[in-house]
Enzyme design. Structure first.
Site, PDB file in Angstrom:
ATOM      1  N   THR A  40       0.865  -1.189   0.000  1.00  0.00           N
ATOM      2  CA  THR A  40       0.000   0.000   0.000  1.00  0.00           C
ATOM      3  C   THR A  40       0.896   1.233   0.000  1.00  0.00           C
ATOM      4  O   THR A  40       2.020   1.184   0.488  1.00  0.00           O
ATOM      5  CB  THR A  40      -0.903   0.032   1.253  1.00  0.00           C
ATOM      6  OG1 THR A  40      -1.917  -0.950   1.135  1.00  0.00           O
ATOM      7  CG2 THR A  40      -1.599   1.368   1.414  1.00  0.00           C
ATOM      8  N   LYS A  72      -9.209   2.849   0.156  1.00  0.00           N
ATOM      9  CA  LYS A  72      -8.338   2.831   1.322  1.00  0.00           C
ATOM     10  C   LYS A  72      -8.493   4.089   2.173  1.00  0.00           C
ATOM     11  O   LYS A  72      -7.794   4.226   3.186  1.00  0.00           O
ATOM     12  CB  LYS A  72      -6.878   2.671   0.893  1.00  0.00           C
ATOM     13  CG  LYS A  72      -6.604   1.376   0.137  1.00  0.00           C
ATOM     14  CD  LYS A  72      -5.148   1.248  -0.234  1.00  0.00           C
ATOM     15  CE  LYS A  72      -4.928  -0.030  -1.046  1.00  0.00           C
ATOM     16  NZ  LYS A  72      -3.500  -0.198  -1.429  1.00  0.00           N
ATOM     17  N   SER A 169       4.095   0.050   2.141  1.00  0.00           N
ATOM     18  CA  SER A 169       5.287  -0.495   1.498  1.00  0.00           C
ATOM     19  C   SER A 169       5.900   0.469   0.487  1.00  0.00           C
ATOM     20  O   SER A 169       7.082   0.366   0.184  1.00  0.00           O
ATOM     21  CB  SER A 169       4.937  -1.819   0.803  1.00  0.00           C
ATOM     22  OG  SER A 169       3.907  -1.612  -0.153  1.00  0.00           O
ATOM     23  N   ASP A 206       6.826   0.509  -6.285  1.00  0.00           N
ATOM     24  CA  ASP A 206       6.518  -0.549  -5.327  1.00  0.00           C
ATOM     25  C   ASP A 206       5.526  -1.512  -5.962  1.00  0.00           C
ATOM     26  O   ASP A 206       4.464  -1.095  -6.428  1.00  0.00           O
ATOM     27  CB  ASP A 206       5.937   0.053  -4.047  1.00  0.00           C
ATOM     28  CG  ASP A 206       5.447  -1.019  -3.091  1.00  0.00           C
ATOM     29  OD1 ASP A 206       6.212  -1.967  -2.852  1.00  0.00           O
ATOM     30  OD2 ASP A 206       4.312  -0.918  -2.612  1.00  0.00           O
TER      31      ASP A 206
END
Length: 270
Positions: A40, A72, A169, A206
């Site tokens: 995330t 989110k 992350s 990422d």
């Protein structure tokens, strides 16, 4: 020189007595527990008179992308929202519980704005009870009578109040954008641009982050939730393929014959 692990006092604050035990268990074929990797990128930025929250929309399970457009950014109160990283079920449950507490507080004092510190304390107290086993890393942003506030709340219950925050992350790529460009005099448009660029840093650097960018702008005159504000990973239109008959080789054929019988339907009085 062999160390004697008969007492914890012999080794000070740290004890490594289980290292040899775990190594022997692994040799016996016991599978040891592994760390769970979650993906995330979430960001919070304070501007002149507002708080801006941003998040990516990719939900993963290990190396599998389970959802490309999940939410989110969670609702906490009229002037408060919360970004969640970690286990999706944990973040949703924790934010729903605290949102209910904030709603009750708003009913109790209808003429006052619920302090953002009240929601922050509720979140940290709940998470601290479980000592990190509830996997919810949160960025809480909101506005009350004392101004704009931004908190980072970690799964084990620690809390920080900062002018800009990144978690998840992809936070290393996001924080580089925030640290190099944030200042106290950001306008709303500049804050939105900075938050989006920070999320894009996580999206493109990422593997656990991806898809679109959601934004939430919290001001005293209201809150704007912008779903899919940016869609940098649009899937290109695929060409229509036409396959001619006969490309697939037929390995076996079987023929079943049916006899068609005539049927007569008659109307019967009730």
């Amino acid at each position: 020189m062999a160390l004697n692990y008969s007492s914890i006092d012999d080794v000070g604050a740290f004890s490594f007595r289980n290292l040899e035990r775990n190594a022997k268990l692994e040799k016996m074929g016991l599978k040891m527990p592994s760390f769970r990797k979650t993906g995330t990128t979430i960001v919070g930025v304070t501007a002149r008179d507002c708080v801006i929250l941003a998040a990516d929309t990719r939900a993963t399970s290990d190396t599998i992308v389970m959802e490309k457009n999940c939410e989110k950014i969670h609702y906490i109160g009229k002037y408060m929202h919360c970004c969640g990283a970690g286990t999706a079920a944990d973040t949703m449950q924790v934010t729903r519980m605290v949102s209910a507490n904030v709603s009750l507080q708003a009913f109790k004092f209808p003429e006052e704005m619920v302090p953002v510190a009240f929601a922050a304390r509720s979140l940290r107290q709940y998470l601290f009870k479980y000592m990190g086993y509830v996997s919810a890393a949160l960025i809480l942003g909101g506005i009350d009578n004392s101004g704009a506030h931004l908190y980072s709340i970690y799964p084990h219950g620690s809390i920080d109040k900062l002018p800009y925050i990144s978690m998840g992350s992809g936070s290393m790529a996001a924080i580089s954008e925030l640290e190099s460009r944030w200042n106290e005099n950001l306008t709303e448009e500049e804050g939105m641009k900075l938050a989006c660029d920070a999320i894009l840093g996580g999206v493109f650097n990422d593997l656990g982050s991806g898809s679109n960018v959601d934004l939430c702008i919290i001001k005293k005159d209201g809150t704007r939730m912008l779903r899919n504000y940016l869609t940098p990973n649009k899937k290109p239109a695929t060409a229509k393929y036409v396959y001619p008959t006969g490309l697939t080789k037929v390995l076996h054929k079987s023929e079943i014959k049916f006899e068609i019988a005539e049927e007569t339907v008659m109307e019967v009085d009730s």
